[in-house]
Scaffold this motif. Structure first.
Motif, mmCIF file in Angstrom:
data_model
loop_
_atom_site.group_PDB
_atom_site.id
_atom_site.type_symbol
_atom_site.label_atom_id
_atom_site.label_comp_id
_atom_site.label_asym_id
_atom_site.label_seq_id
_atom_site.Cartn_x
_atom_site.Cartn_y
_atom_site.Cartn_z
ATOM 1 N N CYS A 26 0.526 -0.457 0.185
ATOM 2 C CA CYS A 26 -0.028 0.005 0.585
ATOM 3 C C CYS A 26 1.282 0.865 0.298
ATOM 4 C CB CYS A 26 -1.252 0.369 1.507
ATOM 5 S SG CYS A 26 -1.711 -1.353 1.070
ATOM 6 N N CYS A 74 -5.135 -6.223 9.717
ATOM 7 C CA CYS A 74 -5.717 -6.496 8.753
ATOM 8 C C CYS A 74 -7.124 -7.889 9.063
ATOM 9 C CB CYS A 74 -4.478 -6.269 7.354
ATOM 10 S SG CYS A 74 -6.460 -6.157 6.152
ATOM 11 N N ASN A 76 -8.669 -8.568 5.785
ATOM 12 C CA ASN A 76 -8.432 -8.709 4.817
ATOM 13 C C ASN A 76 -7.198 -9.741 4.213
ATOM 14 O OD1 ASN A 76 -10.362 -6.966 3.797
ATOM 15 N ND2 ASN A 76 -9.593 -5.455 2.841
ATOM 16 N N ASN A 77 -7.916 -10.452 3.422
ATOM 17 C CA ASN A 77 -6.997 -11.401 2.783
ATOM 18 C C ASN A 77 -6.102 -11.154 1.235
ATOM 19 O OD1 ASN A 77 -6.208 -13.676 4.204
ATOM 20 N ND2 ASN A 77 -8.671 -13.015 4.977
ATOM 21 N N CYS A 78 -5.634 -10.125 1.121
ATOM 22 C CA CYS A 78 -5.004 -10.145 -0.704
ATOM 23 C C CYS A 78 -4.202 -10.809 -0.933
ATOM 24 C CB CYS A 78 -4.630 -8.325 -0.181
ATOM 25 S SG CYS A 78 -6.345 -7.234 -0.056
ATOM 26 N N TYR A 80 -1.132 -10.821 -2.467
ATOM 27 C CA TYR A 80 -0.543 -10.340 -2.355
ATOM 28 C C TYR A 80 0.570 -9.638 -0.958
ATOM 29 C CZ TYR A 80 -2.594 -6.757 -2.646
ATOM 30 O OH TYR A 80 -3.931 -5.693 -2.759
ATOM 31 N N CYS A 81 -0.258 -9.910 -0.220
ATOM 32 C CA CYS A 81 -0.080 -8.856 0.894
ATOM 33 C C CYS A 81 0.800 -9.281 2.107
ATOM 34 C CB CYS A 81 -0.910 -8.203 1.048
ATOM 35 S SG CYS A 81 -0.926 -7.098 2.666
ATOM 36 N N PHE A 83 0.273 -8.994 5.052
ATOM 37 C CA PHE A 83 -0.318 -8.664 6.427
ATOM 38 C C PHE A 83 -2.101 -9.094 6.141
ATOM 39 C CE2 PHE A 83 2.387 -4.635 6.121
ATOM 40 C CZ PHE A 83 3.142 -5.170 7.287
ATOM 41 N N GLY A 84 -2.097 -9.965 5.304
ATOM 42 C CA GLY A 84 -3.303 -10.840 5.205
ATOM 43 C C GLY A 84 -3.839 -11.483 6.555
ATOM 44 N N SER A 120 -2.245 2.088 6.079
ATOM 45 C CA SER A 120 -2.549 0.902 7.352
ATOM 46 C C SER A 120 -3.376 -0.265 6.694
ATOM 47 C CB SER A 120 -3.724 1.810 8.083
ATOM 48 O OG SER A 120 -4.309 1.374 9.461
ATOM 49 N N GLY A 121 -3.732 -1.308 7.884
ATOM 50 C CA GLY A 121 -4.071 -2.611 7.217
ATOM 51 C C GLY A 121 -5.519 -1.844 7.621
ATOM 52 N N ILE A 122 -6.961 -3.171 7.760
ATOM 53 C CA ILE A 122 -8.036 -2.613 7.940
ATOM 54 C C ILE A 122 -7.907 -3.428 9.645
ATOM 55 C CG2 ILE A 122 -10.659 -2.926 7.219
ATOM 56 C CD1 ILE A 122 -8.977 -2.992 4.279
ATOM 57 N N LYS A 192 -12.179 -6.423 -1.325
ATOM 58 C CA LYS A 192 -12.118 -5.323 -2.304
ATOM 59 C C LYS A 192 -13.160 -5.594 -3.357
ATOM 60 C CE LYS A 192 -7.724 -3.794 -1.008
ATOM 61 N NZ LYS A 192 -5.570 -3.995 -1.363
HETATM 62 S S1 SF4 Z 1 -3.009 -4.270 4.014
HETATM 63 FE FE1 SF4 Z 1 -4.862 -5.853 4.722
HETATM 64 S S2 SF4 Z 1 -5.809 -4.524 2.309
HETATM 65 FE FE2 SF4 Z 1 -4.323 -3.911 2.290
HETATM 66 S S3 SF4 Z 1 -2.483 -5.328 0.842
HETATM 67 FE FE3 SF4 Z 1 -2.509 -6.146 2.656
HETATM 68 S S4 SF4 Z 1 -4.062 -7.347 3.385
HETATM 69 FE FE4 SF4 Z 1 -4.695 -6.117 1.130
#
Ligand code: SF4
Length: 441
Positions: A26, A74, A76-78, A80-81, A83-84, A120-122, A192
């Motif tokens: 992000c 976070c 969410n579960n992206c 590529y990330c 912090f999922g 930020s993460g969510i 998202k």
């Molecule tokens: S921080 Fe959360 S919303 Fe942002 S890319 Fe990572 S998993 Fe997705």
């Protein structure tokens, strides 16, 4: 599962949340790809320098930026990330707005930072997390009278009044699309909604910036390159569209790094990095060199040729365009010459009024790269060199095509511009304003 830790000092949280920021895609301008963090300033063994980055601003200039996450939690579960919610990313924590604002001001007063980049993460919901980010910025502006640089990330799906407040507080805003269309985003970020959570918010933000209703000067976006199986054409077509329709100032591209790489060394291969580099070059051609999206050259699988820079690829497909006359051609035509950029083209046009150029060597002082202009230019009708550019002697590689025709739905219309680029007009035909094209929906 990663553990949320409450009982940490501010400095311990900074260590976690600035370190986290290095892996948060992000944070568009944060380059934490290598273990050493290529954006780092000064001695990385100093605790302070672990948290602060010298950062190039989208419009030019540098600030010493504290890049930090409000929280690395976070929901969410992206894919590529790092912090999922389902990833084990180590320790998770978060700041209270008062805590982060006070820490930042300590660094600012000590002359160590002059800007904040906050993402930020969510945590819980986008609205709650954004409220904390806004509160932090509000404290800096109102309680501490900080008048310096703040870059806020717009979280997906936040409320319109939060967008409005962010615009009042931040100098820059970023809202990362990550993928070029709904179908691509669904593959990598199922939580998202491309249109509702991202494009809609980008529209609000762009409109407020365009109307000058706050302190935000520009809005940027970012694409993660690779994980959704998107082509270069997919990405650049959307980049072109958001420049026209969403008041985006510039785009960033981040080659996919495998978040499951236990050493967090990136997992980014050489070709992915080269692809990222070529995307930046194409983007720069569109924003600063007067190239249009249909000018960009793709192969038969909609990829940018990796081994040739995009301007040379265009030259290779348009040998009849050359030679370009240094003393007679327009600035736009000069910028089509490999080795001549916007600055050198404008110097040529200005300086030739008094003293026309006679020899290639005369161009040195304008900043041209002479090794690249050879064979592409002439001086008042006299060829600079008997040599042809080496590539002209060969046929373009099979499958390359230039002059991509805009899709039918975009064809009807008139000249358009990239409004956030202020003054750069691009000649191109398109249909009605503000309709999301079918390939993007
Ligand atoms: S921080 Fe959360 S919303 Fe942002 S890319 Fe990572 S998993 Fe997705």
């Amino acid at each position: 599962m990663a553990q949320f830790i409450r009982s940490l000092t501010g400095e311990e949280k900074l260590d976690i949340l600035t370190e986290s920021a290095r892996y948060d895609v992000c944070l568009a301008t944060c380059n934490g790809r290598t273990g050493g963090g290529s954006g780092r300033m000064r001695d990385p063994s100093s605790p302070l320098n672990r948290w602060i980055y010298p950062t190039a601003l989208p419009g030019g200039g540098m600030v010493h930026m504290l890049k930090v996450l409000m929280s690395n939690v976070c929901v969410n579960n992206c894919s590529y990330c790092f912090f999922g919610a389902k990833r084990n990313c180590g320790r998770r924590t978060g700041f209270r707005p008062e805590e982060l604002a006070a820490l930042f001001m300590g660094f600012y007063r000590a002359g160590e930072v002059n800007g904040l980049f906050l993402s930020s993460g969510i945590k819980g919901s986008s609205d709650e997390t954004m409220a904390d980010m806004i509160k932090t910025a509000r404290l800096l502006r109102d309680r501490y009278h900080f008048n310096g640089y703040i870059h806020l990330k717009i979280l997906p799906g936040i409320q319109e009044d939060q967008v409005r407040e962010a615009i009042l507080l931040a100098n820059r805003i970023s809202l990362n699309l990550e993928a070029p269309s709904r179908a691509h985003l669904e593959k990598i970020a199922p939580d998202k909604a491309f249109g509702r959570d991202l494009l809609k918010r980008m529209d609000w933000t762009g409109e407020l910036i365009r109307r000058g209703e706050g302190r935000t000067a520009s809005q940027t976006t970012q694409f993660v390159v690779g994980p959704s199986g998107e082509s270069d054409l997919d990405i650049l077509r959307t980049v072109d569209w958001v420049y026209r329709e969403r008041y985006i100032f510039r785009s960033y591209f981040s080659a996919y790094q495998n978040p499951d790489d236990p050493l967090r060394q990136g997992g980014t291969d050489k070709d992915s990095l080269l692809r990222e580099h070529r995307l930046y070059q194409c983007d720069f051609l569109m924003r600063a060199y007067g190239f249009r999206f249909p000018d960009l050259v793709f192969d038969d699988e909609n990829r940018i040729p990796l081994q040739t820079d995009p301007k040379t690829a265009w030259a290779l497909l348009h040998p009849d365009f050359y030679p370009v006359d240094i003393n007679r051609s327009s600035e736009e035509d000069l910028m089509r010459v490999p080795g001549i950029g916007p600055l050198s083209a404008s110097r040529i046009v200005e300086w030739r009024r008094e003293n026309p150029f006679r020899y290639e060597e005369d161009l040195k002082k304008t900043g041209c790269v002479l090794s690249r202009t050879k064979g592409y230019i002439e001086f008042s009708g006299r060829k600079s060199s008997s040599e042809q550019p080496p590539l002209f002697e060969a046929e373009p590689p099979r499958g390359w095509r230039g002059g991509q025709t805009p899709l039918e739905e975009e064809k009807i219309g008139t000249t358009y511009e990239y409004p956030a680029q202020k003054g750069k007009t691009v000649n191109y035909l398109f249909k009605g304003k503000n309709t999301i094209p079918t390939w993007c929906r």
